[in-house]
Write an enzyme that holds these catalytic residues in place. Sequence first.
Site, PDB file in Angstrom:
ATOM      1  N   ARG A  25       0.836  -1.204   0.000  1.00  0.00           N
ATOM      2  CA  ARG A  25       0.000   0.000   0.000  1.00  0.00           C
ATOM      3  C   ARG A  25       0.872   1.255   0.000  1.00  0.00           C
ATOM      4  NH1 ARG A  25      -2.075  -3.796  -1.044  1.00  0.00           N
ATOM      5  NH2 ARG A  25      -3.934  -4.792  -0.223  1.00  0.00           N
TER       6      ARG A  25
ATOM      7  N   SER B  41     -11.012  -0.552   3.267  1.00  0.00           N
ATOM      8  CA  SER B  41     -10.191  -0.968   4.416  1.00  0.00           C
ATOM      9  C   SER B  41      -9.490   0.249   4.996  1.00  0.00           C
ATOM     10  CB  SER B  41      -9.154  -2.007   3.972  1.00  0.00           C
ATOM     11  OG  SER B  41      -9.791  -3.159   3.481  1.00  0.00           O
TER      12      SER B  41
ATOM     13  N   GLU C  68      -4.845   3.480   6.138  1.00  0.00           N
ATOM     14  CA  GLU C  68      -4.613   3.456   4.689  1.00  0.00           C
ATOM     15  C   GLU C  68      -4.989   4.776   4.022  1.00  0.00           C
ATOM     16  OE1 GLU C  68      -5.867   0.362   2.143  1.00  0.00           O
ATOM     17  OE2 GLU C  68      -5.294  -1.261   3.482  1.00  0.00           O
TER      18      GLU C  68
END
Length: 355
Positions: free
Chosen positions: A164, A251, A351
């Site tokens: 990520r 998420s 995130e």
Amino acid sequence: MVVEKNVSLQRCNTFGIAARAQALVRVRSVADVQDVLADPRLARTPKFVLGGGSNIVLTGDVQALVLKVEIPGVRLVDETDKAWIVEAGAGESWHGLVAWTLQQGWPGLENLALIPGTVGAAPVQNIGAYGVELQDRFHSLDGIDLLTGEAFTLDAAQCAFGYRDSVFKHRAPEAQHGAPRGFGLAGRALITHVRLLLPKAWRPELGYLDLERKRAEASVEHPSAQQIFEWVCQVRRAKLPDPAVVGNAGSFFKNPTVSPEQCQDIIARDPKVVHYPLPDGTIKLAAGWLIDACGWKGKSVGKAGVYDRQALVLVNRGTPQASVSGGEVMTLARAIQTSVYERFGIRLEPEPVVV
């Protein structure tokens, strides 16, 4: 080029947070970016690049000039004996691109189905799901440096992909007089086009339990890419809320990685902890399981809540007229981080980009 003033961003972020842009330009071509940078009123103005808004939390109105990326187009740019190379404009829907490649008979992106957001945002986050990351299918991208106005092309190595993570999430260190040195493109790059390499020697990626269960239920020994695409969509729809119905940013926390020793220590206290060994010897823990174990599933702070089917997802429990605020979302996120750290000694990392 049209500069829109005092624009609502509530429909431009999947959380549905009510915020406004002081000024916004819709970027539908490379020429639109060049026009912005050639305008003496806008060239030195701080800028904020916005794609589908699926990975941001707006904590207030945006004072920077918002560049809303809407560059269209999908095409096959090359075909070799080994692969198809597909190019998409940064404003295209990511899921739409996945579906289009399969319609053409070009597999490889099926595990990444139903990930919200635009194509241009995919390399920034190095999106991933069910055993496949963008970097596994990435060829190259085009972009424009918003500080110099120069066009550039990057390959996978230059994008510095991680979990990520990418070069687009890091700022270049500054020299003594404020000039950037080193390689970091956060805040200064606008991606215009992305190219993906889809190998003809395709094989299914079924390493995740959810997909194996689907395969077993269907009694299919060798599933097609289209079947995997449909299974991934079914699994995601069962677990994750549709942003068009319930505001969310997907998420919210990254799955943390720990050493084998740390994992054994957690297993000794919580034998049911969900964990996955990684090729480098570290262990990935399921952040959703950690959050659920701390009792957060279904709980709320103000109008921000934890989704009752998947603790990894924070949701908007307000209404369009009385939406959750970015402050409420981050208050809930910090409370979850504190709980997980106090119980497991692990710091969860968000995130989404907080603006």
